[in-house]
Write an enzyme that holds these catalytic residues in place. Structure first.
Site, PDB file in Angstrom:
ATOM      1  N   ASP A 130      66.954 -85.171 159.652  1.00  0.00           N
ATOM      2  CA  ASP A 130      67.268 -86.596 159.776  1.00  0.00           C
ATOM      3  C   ASP A 130      68.597 -86.695 160.520  1.00  0.00           C
ATOM      4  O   ASP A 130      69.285 -85.690 160.722  1.00  0.00           O
ATOM      5  CB  ASP A 130      67.391 -87.225 158.371  1.00  0.00           C
ATOM      6  CG  ASP A 130      67.723 -88.716 158.423  1.00  0.00           C
ATOM      7  OD1 ASP A 130      67.193 -89.414 159.308  1.00  0.00           O
ATOM      8  OD2 ASP A 130      68.528 -89.188 157.599  1.00  0.00           O
ATOM      9  N   SER A 131      68.970 -87.913 160.880  1.00  0.00           N
ATOM     10  CA  SER A 131      70.289 -88.126 161.481  1.00  0.00           C
ATOM     11  C   SER A 131      71.406 -87.867 160.465  1.00  0.00           C
ATOM     12  O   SER A 131      72.540 -87.607 160.841  1.00  0.00           O
ATOM     13  CB  SER A 131      70.401 -89.569 161.951  1.00  0.00           C
ATOM     14  OG  SER A 131      70.234 -90.441 160.836  1.00  0.00           O
ATOM     15  N   CYS A 165      62.825 -89.019 159.213  1.00  0.00           N
ATOM     16  CA  CYS A 165      63.607 -90.080 159.844  1.00  0.00           C
ATOM     17  C   CYS A 165      62.629 -90.963 160.600  1.00  0.00           C
ATOM     18  O   CYS A 165      61.922 -90.479 161.495  1.00  0.00           O
ATOM     19  CB  CYS A 165      64.603 -89.429 160.805  1.00  0.00           C
ATOM     20  SG  CYS A 165      65.559 -90.587 161.784  1.00  0.00           S
ATOM     21  N   CYS A 180      63.390 -96.936 156.646  1.00  0.00           N
ATOM     22  CA  CYS A 180      64.469 -96.011 157.022  1.00  0.00           C
ATOM     23  C   CYS A 180      64.712 -95.124 155.810  1.00  0.00           C
ATOM     24  O   CYS A 180      64.797 -95.628 154.679  1.00  0.00           O
ATOM     25  CB  CYS A 180      65.732 -96.796 157.373  1.00  0.00           C
ATOM     26  SG  CYS A 180      67.197 -95.764 157.569  1.00  0.00           S
ATOM     27  N   GLU A 197      75.900 -93.494 154.444  1.00  0.00           N
ATOM     28  CA  GLU A 197      76.525 -92.209 154.821  1.00  0.00           C
ATOM     29  C   GLU A 197      77.883 -92.044 154.141  1.00  0.00           C
ATOM     30  O   GLU A 197      78.309 -90.932 153.863  1.00  0.00           O
ATOM     31  CB  GLU A 197      76.708 -92.137 156.351  1.00  0.00           C
ATOM     32  CG  GLU A 197      75.436 -91.867 157.119  1.00  0.00           C
ATOM     33  CD  GLU A 197      74.913 -90.429 156.976  1.00  0.00           C
ATOM     34  OE1 GLU A 197      75.728 -89.509 157.070  1.00  0.00           O
ATOM     35  OE2 GLU A 197      73.703 -90.262 156.766  1.00  0.00           O
ATOM     36  N   HIS A 253      67.191 -93.642 154.753  1.00  0.00           N
ATOM     37  CA  HIS A 253      68.452 -93.831 154.024  1.00  0.00           C
ATOM     38  C   HIS A 253      68.275 -94.820 152.851  1.00  0.00           C
ATOM     39  O   HIS A 253      69.018 -94.779 151.881  1.00  0.00           O
ATOM     40  CB  HIS A 253      69.545 -94.378 154.947  1.00  0.00           C
ATOM     41  CG  HIS A 253      70.211 -93.331 155.801  1.00  0.00           C
ATOM     42  ND1 HIS A 253      69.591 -92.724 156.864  1.00  0.00           N
ATOM     43  CD2 HIS A 253      71.460 -92.790 155.736  1.00  0.00           C
ATOM     44  CE1 HIS A 253      70.428 -91.863 157.431  1.00  0.00           C
ATOM     45  NE2 HIS A 253      71.575 -91.886 156.764  1.00  0.00           N
TER      46      HIS A 253
END
Ligand code: DGL
Length: 277
Positions: free
Chosen positions: A14-15, A77, A188, A156, A190
């Protein structure tokens, strides 16, 4: 030095920390399967970047994961899947990819009133994958969308329920609720980490769909078919790696997953990923 971990290792990327929401489901379902997780935090967030740039990152990460022996790669992701999943499958026919897509189809089955909200990044909404999904499954459903600017960055930083995170979510969700949405899709990876805050805002009568358990089931089925399932009874090794700052990553994993890890440091060098020893 890169190590060949195991022929059965599954690469997951993932990012940033979002992919951990998918990783934890895979690990819960397949506790013996070795996993190698990469957070490309040098480039997070992906969502505001060009699809071509995200595609280049995905290819380089895939090269690295293939070099340590992964035969299956989970693109954990939605944004990277939107940008690169089709091309990855074409370019690496020897590897098996499992990607993410906003759970529009399950949402159309779940909604009672035909009004669904989707939260995802701008790049995910731009990709062909999302638009094909809507055309195919959501003809009779009203879809409301929001890109939640700043939310990936907040997660994050470990800000899961503070005032500014709530505000971003309220701006995205309250107009959807006012328009009658009874189902919200987390498009997403996240966002599963902020489900309590989301539920607090939307209330008990709105369904929130997190696709990661379905992704874990898909991984399990495919590993079984490919004869790559690790059936040993020992708890697997999970390698955690970041292209960002390892100490920061170790701390955020601790706060999100309540586990102690050590983090491998990866670095981008001329468009490729290298391990820092
Ligand atoms: N976790 C990601 C997704 O599922 C990417 C978020 C980002 O880097 O913008 O889309």
């Amino acid at each position: 030095m890169k190590n060949h971990i195991s022929a059965k290792v599954v690469g997951v990327f993932d990012s940033g920390v979002g992919g951990l929401s998918v990783l934890r489901e895979i690990h819960a379902m397949l506790p013996s399967q070795p996993l190698y997780f990469i957070a490309d935090q040098a480039h997070v967030p992906y969502g505001k970047r060009r699809l071509s740039e995200i595609r280049e990152f995905s290819f380089a990460i895939t090269d690295f994961l293939a070099s340590i022996g992964a035969q299956m790669i989970v693109v954990a992701c939605n944004t990277a899947s939107a940008a690169s999943l089709n091309d990855l499958r074409k370019e690496y026919p020897q590897l098996t990819f499992v990607g993410m897509e906003p759970a529009v189809k399950p949402a159309t089955q779940k909604t009672h009133n035909g009004i669904v909200g989707v939260l995802a990044t701008p790049a995910t909404f731009q990709g062909k994958l999302y638009n094909t999904l809507v055309e195919k499954f959501a003809k009779d459903v009203k879809i409301l969308t929001h890109t939640c600017p700043g939310l990936v960055e907040a997660i994050e930083s470990g800000e899961l329920s503070n005032q500014s995170t709530r505000l971003i979510l309220q701006q995205a969700l309250l107009p959807m609720i006012e328009k009658g949405a009874d189902t919200i899709v987390l498009g997403c990876t996240h966002f599963p980490f902020i489900v309590p805050t989301i539920k607090d805002i939307v209330g008990p009568n709105v369904s929130v769909i997190d696709p990661s358990p379905a992704i874990a089931r898909r991984v399990s089925t495919l590993l079984n078919e490919l004869n790559l399932l690790d059936r040993s009874s020992i708890n697997s090794d999970i390698t955690y790696a970041t292209t960002g700052e390892p100490e920061k990553f170790t701390d955020i994993v601790h706060s999100l997953l309540k586990i102690e890890i050590s983090t491998v440091h990866l670095k981008w060098v001329e468009g490729k990923i290298k391990q820092i020893d």
